[in-house]
Design a protein around this motif. Structure first.
Motif, short mmCIF file in Angstrom:
data_model
loop_
_atom_site.label_atom_id
_atom_site.label_comp_id
_atom_site.label_asym_id
_atom_site.label_seq_id
_atom_site.Cartn_x
_atom_site.Cartn_y
_atom_site.Cartn_z
N ARG A 1 0.85 -1.19 0.00
CA ARG A 1 0.00 0.00 0.00
C ARG A 1 0.88 1.24 0.00
O ARG A 1 2.02 1.21 0.47
N ARG A 2 0.33 2.32 -0.54
CA ARG A 2 1.08 3.56 -0.59
C ARG A 2 1.03 4.28 0.74
O ARG A 2 0.01 4.29 1.42
N SER A 3 2.13 4.87 1.08
CA SER A 3 2.24 5.60 2.34
C SER A 3 1.41 6.87 2.31
O SER A 3 1.15 7.45 1.25
N GLU A 4 1.02 7.32 3.51
CA GLU A 4 0.34 8.62 3.62
C GLU A 4 1.24 9.75 3.15
O GLU A 4 0.76 10.82 2.80
N LEU A 5 2.55 9.50 3.15
CA LEU A 5 3.51 10.53 2.76
C LEU A 5 3.79 10.55 1.26
O LEU A 5 4.57 11.39 0.80
N PHE A 6 3.17 9.66 0.50
CA PHE A 6 3.42 9.64 -0.94
C PHE A 6 2.96 10.97 -1.54
O PHE A 6 1.84 11.41 -1.32
N GLY A 7 3.84 11.62 -2.29
CA GLY A 7 3.52 12.91 -2.90
C GLY A 7 3.84 14.09 -2.02
O GLY A 7 3.68 15.24 -2.45
N CYS A 8 4.31 13.85 -0.78
CA CYS A 8 4.60 14.96 0.13
C CYS A 8 5.97 15.57 -0.16
O CYS A 8 6.89 14.90 -0.61
N SER A 9 6.08 16.84 0.14
CA SER A 9 7.35 17.55 0.08
C SER A 9 7.31 18.64 1.14
O SER A 9 6.32 18.78 1.88
N THR A 10 8.38 19.41 1.22
CA THR A 10 8.40 20.52 2.18
C THR A 10 7.22 21.45 1.96
O THR A 10 6.63 21.97 2.92
N LYS A 11 6.83 21.68 0.69
CA LYS A 11 5.71 22.58 0.39
C LYS A 11 4.41 22.11 1.03
O LYS A 11 3.53 22.91 1.32
N THR A 12 4.29 20.79 1.22
CA THR A 12 3.07 20.25 1.81
C THR A 12 2.84 20.82 3.20
O THR A 12 1.71 21.17 3.57
N PHE A 13 3.90 20.94 3.98
CA PHE A 13 3.76 21.31 5.39
C PHE A 13 3.86 22.81 5.63
O PHE A 13 3.48 23.29 6.70
N CYS A 14 4.39 23.55 4.68
CA CYS A 14 4.53 25.00 4.83
C CYS A 14 3.34 25.69 4.17
O CYS A 14 3.30 25.88 2.95
#
Length: 941
Positions: free
Chosen positions: A631-644
């Motif tokens: 299964r794909r992680s919840e973090l798939f597609g995440c980057s620094t821009k996701t959290f800022c």
């Protein structure tokens, strides 16, 4: 190079395959490839020669009774391969060996074969990279002497840790952790050129024992329970390319499965292992000579049953007469039609494929031997030392007794109390060396022999001598037994200045637990100068760490995970302070006790987007890749821009634990204060997988809570965030991970019992999707108007409507959507008569300015839009109809944009799940949102 054989001329480097009909027309030759057999002796015996020459035996399992040294092993393996070659075998023999390290090694050689920690000891290092390097080193050493198939990795999960014979042969009780380390071991073996064999399917980690040797250990877990825990490492190893699988001989008894011996059951081998888990490698049975199996069924009948169940190799470890019986019955089964020729061919094809991955005649007849071992000796010795230092675990040191120089002068005596234990499995050479019993309590004589020459009490005697030399003081040493504390023990305890008690699987040998507690009582009742003063007591577990892991009455507790010479020599360095161990208890038990690492306080820095963006992206990728392969992680597609977010309605502060030298990030925590709802949120706490167990997460959490508490007017604290929509709460896709995280957050102050289920959902294949008739009919009958609006001119009425929602992030999502009228929109539902807004949802395209905060939009290869933040006005009676209507209109709008899928980024699992599932949505990720009033939150101690 080409070699002439009695049957034909074949290439030494190209394995013969199923496409060579002349080689395998003889069914006797084909059936010989379906057995793996052992023998007694350190040289070729007439019996094993006959099995190879006359019965075409294709696989041999060597054990400690066959092996004296690396040089002798190389000669023996070459002799076996030469016999097979001269007998006309089209392909070389598979030569298998158990070499799990720790106390379970078949091959010892103090000069050329290095000692590494047990599987659980390696897991205690916390480093899958270390596991890979150890497995690769072990594989290189075995490959040098001609071994081509290792019986590993051990993939069992200790779901019942206290009464399991596997002990430290397992990597622990956490399925995900066992999976990570098991795959790392497997990759190391394979990169060293060995074929692999996972064991012991479906699990030896939760067996129940009924008594006599004829009683079969039983697995009582249901298939559903096994799937959530014990089968996880097997499933992931299969997905990563596991070559072989050993199926155990245990029984299974639960709803839906009732099996006397797993390896003889089609339901287990063909259905569960092959069909459900998708394994198409070589399946090996448990040894059919095991007493319970041979007495219950018989070796001949068991052979036929094992083959029909789906086993490709039938294991018979030792007795020639029994091996002949198995060969006869397999032939008889084929003649009588009990076994089909096609079944034999399937197994033959799998075995030949396995051989093609790890051997050919050139390799088999030219093992590198001692010269190769000499070249890797230095590097492997360093790796062994590093591994043991990283493995040994100081679970507790409440009174700071370590190092011993803190509390003892050299002239003060230490008493070492050790149990009488069975010798470690040893080579044929060490079995011929007589062990010398120790009668004197004093042990200060020269220390010289290696582990391959020591057994039982001797290894502890040498440990005492080494400790005495290292501290340059006396060490009194005596053993203890099931007779408990004797007067001689009490006298020695009273005499010594400090006590070290060694235990080895005290959970199974209860006398050790009772003895240790009794000594502890004596230590606490000591009188010095008329005052009661507790005598220092250090307890060392040299096998299972579970002996006293949760018993806080044992103030100083150290675990070594095996009692080989290398392990105990490293322990000496720890006790005297020359080494600082970094190991941590593997598995979930570390979450249930405060180990010494919990006292570590890491420097937590403010996140600097310019400085830390690349390092954070690297950390996100590392964590995402270490997740389950299915299964794909919840973090798939995440980057620094996701959290800022850079949103004026949100105050954000993020924190990192950094390695200032390498600039890498070891841990990251993001926090947000949503002004519209006065909600303080921890959106994520992320720690490098190889740096967990070291209190990095605790340090980040403490800093985050301390900062959030400084804000005035905060009404609520929350774990999980809708914006950014990464972790809506505690992840619960994996039940094992859910339990682990719930325990951890509970241990640092969150009331996880008050959690609320939420999830993300997705609807795929929009091109062929049709609205359910019931939903369409309800929409037509409802007196509700729906409309799609864009732009800030609608902000006032919509904002007035969504004020009724107190959910964090909802107001901000609507404001973002209304500000981006080219990529977003809002669907609202109104009463046709007076225009009252009843409900609304947000539409967001992957091109929206805030789409980075919805990484699940990238969680699929298809063009995906999001439907976000449904808000239904309080008191509306048609809640389900209204919600489905808003979603339905959203889907229709998205279909017009030629999208392939629709994402619902946050769904309340307790009220919306069923109605949306009826529309065709499936769950993407599940979470538990945890929140509490600000008054109940405080900075963790």
């Amino acid at each position: 190079m080409r070699l002439a054989t009695g049957a034909e001329t074949i290439s030494s480097s190209t394995p013969v395959s199923m496409e060579s009909p002349s080689a395998w027309d003889d069914m006797n030759r084909a059936m010989g490839q379906m057995f793996i057999m052992g023998f007694d002796g350190t040289e070729v015996t007439p019996q094993i020669r006959s099995l190879i020459e006359d019965h075409h035996l294709g696989t041999i399992l060597l054990t400690a009774k066959n092996l004296k040294s690396a040089e002798q092993t190389t000669r023996l393996v070459l002799d076996l391969q030469t016999i097979a070659h001269d007998a006309g075998h089209p392909v070389p023999l598979l030569i298998g060996l158990d070499q799990e390290n720790g106390g379970v090694n078949s091959l010892f050689d103090e000069a050329y074969i290095r000692q590494f920690p047990s599987a659980m000891g390696v897991a205690a290092t916390g480093s899958t990279e270390m596991a890979y390097e150890i497995a690769k080193a072990t594989g290189q050493e075995l490959g040098a002497v001609g071994i081509n198939w290792i019986m590993g990795p051990c993939l069992d999960v200790l779901t019942n840790v206290k009464n399991q014979p596997l002990g430290v042969r397992s990597m622990g009780d956490d399925p995900e952790e066992v999976s990570r380390f098991g795959v790392a071991f497997m990759k190391g073996y394979k990169d060293a050129g060995l074929a692999t064999c996972g064991k012991h399917f479906p699990s030896y980690g939760n067996l129940e024992f009924l008594g006599s040797s004829l009683d079969v250990p039983i697995i009582t877990d249901s298939l559903e329970q096994l799937s959530l825990s014990a089968l996880v490492p097997f499933r992931n190893a299969i997905a990563q390319g596991l070559d072989g699988m050993m199926v155990g001989g245990c029984a299974m008894s639960s709803a839906g499965v009732n099996v006397m011996h797993a390896c003889l059951s089609e339901q287990v081998v063909d259905n569960l292992l092959r069909d459900d888990l998708g394994f198409d490698g070589v399946v090996m049975s448990e040894c059919l000579e095991m007493e319970a199996l041979s007495q219950n069924i018989g070796v001949g009948g068991g052979t036929v049953m094992a083959v029909n169940a789906g086993c490709d190799l039938v294991l018979l470890c030792r007795l020639f007469s029994v091996q002949q019986e198995a060969l006869r019955y397999l032939k008889l089964g084929l003649q009588d039609g009990a076994i089909s020729a096609e079944r034999v061919r399937k197994s033959l094809k799998r075995v030949l494929h396995l051989k093609s991955t790890c051997t050919n005649w050139e390799k088999a007849l030219g093992p590198p031997g001692i010269p190769n071992l000499s070249t890797v000796q230095s590097a492997h010795t360093r790796l062994s030392a590093e591994a043991y230092t990283a493995s040994i675990t100081v679970v507790r040191d409440k009174d700071q007794l370590l190092p011993l120089s803190n509390i003892l002068d050299p002239e003060e005596e230490i008493l070492l109390l050790t149990p009488l234990v069975k010798p470690l499995p040893a080579s044929a050479l060490s079995k011929g060396v007589a062990a010398t019993s120790l009668h004197s309590p004093s042990a200060i004589t020269p220390w010289g022999q290696s582990v391959s020459l020591m057994s039982g009490e001797n290894v502890f005697r040498e440990f005492g001598r080494s400790l005495a030399r290292k501290r340059q003081g006396r060490v009194l040493h005596t053993s203890y037994t099931a007779h408990g504390v004797r007067p001689a023990h009490e006298n020695l305890v009273n005499r010594a200045a400090a006590i070290i008690v060694v235990t080895a699987d005290a959970n199974q040998n209860l006398y050790q637990s009772g003895f240790t507690k009794h000594v502890g009582m004596i230590c606490k009742s000591q009188l010095t100068g008329g005052e009661r003063r507790e005598k220092p007591l250090v307890v060392v577990s040299v096998s299972s760490p579970y002996d006293f892991a949760l018993d806080v009455s044992i103030g100083t507790y150290v675990c070594t995970y095996d009692f080989t010479e290398t392990s105990l020599q490293t322990l000496v360095e720890v006790l005297v302070g020359d080494l600082s161990p970094t190991g941590a208890l593997p598995g979930t038990v570390r979450q249930r006790q405060k180990d010494h690492h919990s006292k570590a306080h890491w420097l937590v820095e403010n996140f600097d987007e310019d400085r830390d963006s690349k390092a954070l992206d690297d950390l996100l990728q590392t964590i995402e890749q270490e997740g389950p392969v299915n299964r794909r992680s919840e973090l798939f597609g995440c980057s620094t821009k996701t959290f800022c977010l850079h949103n004026p309605g949100v105050e954000e502060a993020h924190y990192v634990v950094r390695n200032s030298s390498t600039r890498s990030i070891l841990g990251f925590c993001c926090t947000y204060l949503f002004k519209s709802t006065a909600t303080a949120v921890i959106g994520a706490i992320l720690v490098d997988p190889d740096r967990r167990k070291l209190s990095i997460g605790n340090s980040l959490h403490t800093r985050a809570i301390r900062n959030l508490l400084q804000h005035r007017g905060v009404r609520r604290f929350q774990l999980g965030s809708r914006l950014p929509s990464v972790f809506l709460g505690i992840p619960t896709d994996s039940q094992a991970e859910r339990k682990r995280l719930r325990r951890w957050f509970a241990s640092i102050g969150w009331n996880t019992a008050l959690s609320r289920p939420v999830c993300s959902m997705i609807l795929k294949d929009l091109g062929t999707w049709k609205a359910p008739e019931k939903v369409s009919r309800s929409m037509q009958q409802a007196e509700i108007d729906f409309e799609l609006v864009h732009g800030p001119e609608y902000a006032e009425s919509i904002v007035e409507h969504i004020k009724s929602s107190t959910r964090q992030g909802v107001m901000e999502v609507y404001q973002l959507a209304l500000a981006d009228n080219t990529s977003c929109g809002v669907i609202r539902a109104k009463r046709p008569k007076h225009g009252t807004v009843l409900g609304s949802v947000v539409l967001c395209s992957p091109g929206a300015s805030w789409a980075d905060a919805l990484p699940a939009l990238k969680n699929t290869s298809e063009l995906t839009w999001a439907i976000s933040s449904p808000v239904i006005s309080p008191g509306v009676g048609e809640y389900s109809t209204l919600l489905q209507g808003l979603i339905l209109l959203g889907i229709r709008q998205v279909k017009k944009q030629q999208a392939d899928a629709v994402l619902l980024d946050c769904v309340d699992g307790d009220g919306q799940f069923d109605s949306l599932s009826a529309m065709g949505f499936s769950v993407l990720h599940t979470f538990e949102e945890v929140s509490c009033d600000a008054e109940s939150m405080s900075v963790p101690a």
